[in-house]
Design a protein around this motif. Structure first.
Motif, short mmCIF file in Angstrom:
data_model
loop_
_atom_site.label_atom_id
_atom_site.label_comp_id
_atom_site.label_asym_id
_atom_site.label_seq_id
_atom_site.Cartn_x
_atom_site.Cartn_y
_atom_site.Cartn_z
N GLN A 16 0.81 -1.22 0.00
CA GLN A 16 0.00 0.00 0.00
C GLN A 16 0.84 1.27 0.00
O GLN A 16 0.32 2.36 -0.23
CB GLN A 16 -0.90 0.03 1.25
CG GLN A 16 -1.78 -1.19 1.42
CD GLN A 16 -2.79 -1.35 0.29
OE1 GLN A 16 -3.30 -0.37 -0.23
NE2 GLN A 16 -3.04 -2.59 -0.11
N ILE A 17 2.15 1.15 0.24
CA ILE A 17 2.98 2.33 0.48
C ILE A 17 3.10 3.24 -0.73
O ILE A 17 3.25 4.46 -0.61
CB ILE A 17 4.39 1.90 0.97
CG1 ILE A 17 5.07 3.07 1.68
CG2 ILE A 17 5.23 1.37 -0.16
CD1 ILE A 17 6.35 2.67 2.38
N GLN A 65 0.91 4.18 -2.59
CA GLN A 65 -0.25 5.07 -2.65
C GLN A 65 -0.07 6.27 -1.72
O GLN A 65 -0.78 7.26 -1.84
CB GLN A 65 -1.52 4.31 -2.26
CG GLN A 65 -1.82 3.11 -3.16
CD GLN A 65 -3.05 2.35 -2.69
OE1 GLN A 65 -3.89 2.89 -1.97
NE2 GLN A 65 -3.15 1.09 -3.10
N TRP A 66 0.87 6.18 -0.79
CA TRP A 66 1.07 7.22 0.21
C TRP A 66 2.30 8.07 -0.06
O TRP A 66 2.30 9.27 0.20
CB TRP A 66 1.20 6.61 1.61
CG TRP A 66 0.12 5.67 2.00
CD1 TRP A 66 -1.18 5.67 1.55
CD2 TRP A 66 0.21 4.57 2.91
NE1 TRP A 66 -1.88 4.64 2.11
CE2 TRP A 66 -1.06 3.96 2.96
CE3 TRP A 66 1.24 4.06 3.69
CZ2 TRP A 66 -1.33 2.86 3.77
CZ3 TRP A 66 0.98 2.97 4.48
CH2 TRP A 66 -0.29 2.37 4.53
N LEU A 67 3.38 7.45 -0.56
CA LEU A 67 4.65 8.16 -0.71
C LEU A 67 5.09 8.21 -2.17
O LEU A 67 5.03 7.20 -2.86
CB LEU A 67 5.74 7.46 0.11
CG LEU A 67 5.50 7.36 1.63
CD1 LEU A 67 6.61 6.54 2.26
CD2 LEU A 67 5.41 8.73 2.26
N TYR A 95 11.72 13.25 6.17
CA TYR A 95 10.54 13.99 5.72
C TYR A 95 10.67 15.46 6.06
O TYR A 95 10.37 16.34 5.23
CB TYR A 95 9.28 13.39 6.35
CG TYR A 95 8.02 14.15 6.03
CD1 TYR A 95 7.42 14.04 4.77
CD2 TYR A 95 7.42 14.97 6.97
CE1 TYR A 95 6.28 14.73 4.46
CE2 TYR A 95 6.26 15.67 6.67
CZ TYR A 95 5.70 15.55 5.42
OH TYR A 95 4.56 16.24 5.11
#
Length: 242
Positions: free
Chosen positions: A182-183, A185-187, A237
């Protein structure tokens, strides 16, 4: 929602890695009676190789301040949580359920040392990410072969506790592999690649510390530095926002 078969395929590389560790550790039990001077020299060889691996990984950093701040924040968190003591207590508890013969090292030491060697490193992270993102298990299978051999040698010197390192390997790499599905989709890919570089460098320094401890040059509380593996993502980040 992923089916059982999908999850099993995502975790395939991690499971193979774990099997190699178990096989290597079990084979190592048959060589525990070799002369002590052989064990000592072999351990020195492992320590030197681990130092080399750690240095190679550490030199990959592109932003040294991220590595430094990650280690500092990780050390503060680890000391506050007494992670090193917790790992030793866990190893001692496991050791109380089993017995070893003719061993100069406790099961706790074998468990903690092997866990750190097998878990910390670029191959663990990148291999698990490849398993989750692309379904490519080649890196973890290769790592499994290496871990199996290292597990064999470590067991001859550190004892039966080495085999229990398979537990954190399964939990750590398995969690990363499942998260990796799923990562993306986030990063953004660029951020993820940069973070992996700095994560590799931080992990390399921890592996370097393991090598120094194995050679008995230092007594670094590596367990208390483990949170730096997590804080590197946050620090990187923040760095990207500056």
């Amino acid at each position: 929602m992923k089916s059982y078969g999908d999850v099993k395929m995502v975790l395939y590389g991690t499971l193979v890695n774990a099997v190699f560790i178990i096989i290597g550790s079990l084979l190592g039990l048959f060589f525990t009676k070799i002369p002590e001077r052989y064990k000592e020299t072999v351990m020195h060889g492992i320590g030197l190789a681990v130092i080399l691996i750690g240095l190679q990984m550490a030199f990959e950093t592109e932003v040294i301040i991220v590595v430094l701040l990650s280690l500092l924040t990780g050390a503060i968190i680890g000391e506050w949580l007494h992670l090193e003591e917790g790992l030793n207590r866990l190893g001692s508890w496991i050791g109380s359920k089993f017995t070893t013969k003719n061993s100069d090292f406790s099961i706790a030491q074998g468990f903690v040392t092997a866990s750190l060697i097998f878990v910390i490193g670029a191959m663990s992270v990148i291999g698990a990410l490849d398993s989750g993102l692309r379904g490519d298990h080649e890196i973890l299978i290769t790592k499994g072969v290496i871990d199996g051999f290292v597990g064999l040698v470590l067991t001859t010197t550190l004892g039966f506790g080495v085999i229990f390192s398979v537990i954190p390997v399964l939990l750590y790499q398995g969690a990363i592999a499942l998260l990796a599905t799923q990562i993306d989709q986030w990063l953004p890919a660029a951020f993820l690649n940069g973070m992996i570089v700095e994560l590799t460098a931080v992990g390399g320094l921890l592996i370097l510390a393991i090598g120094l401890n194995l050679l008995k040059i230092t007594q670094i509380r590596i367990g208390n530095l483990l949170p730096s593996i997590a804080t590197v993502g946050i620090i990187y980040y923040i760095y990207q926002l500056m």
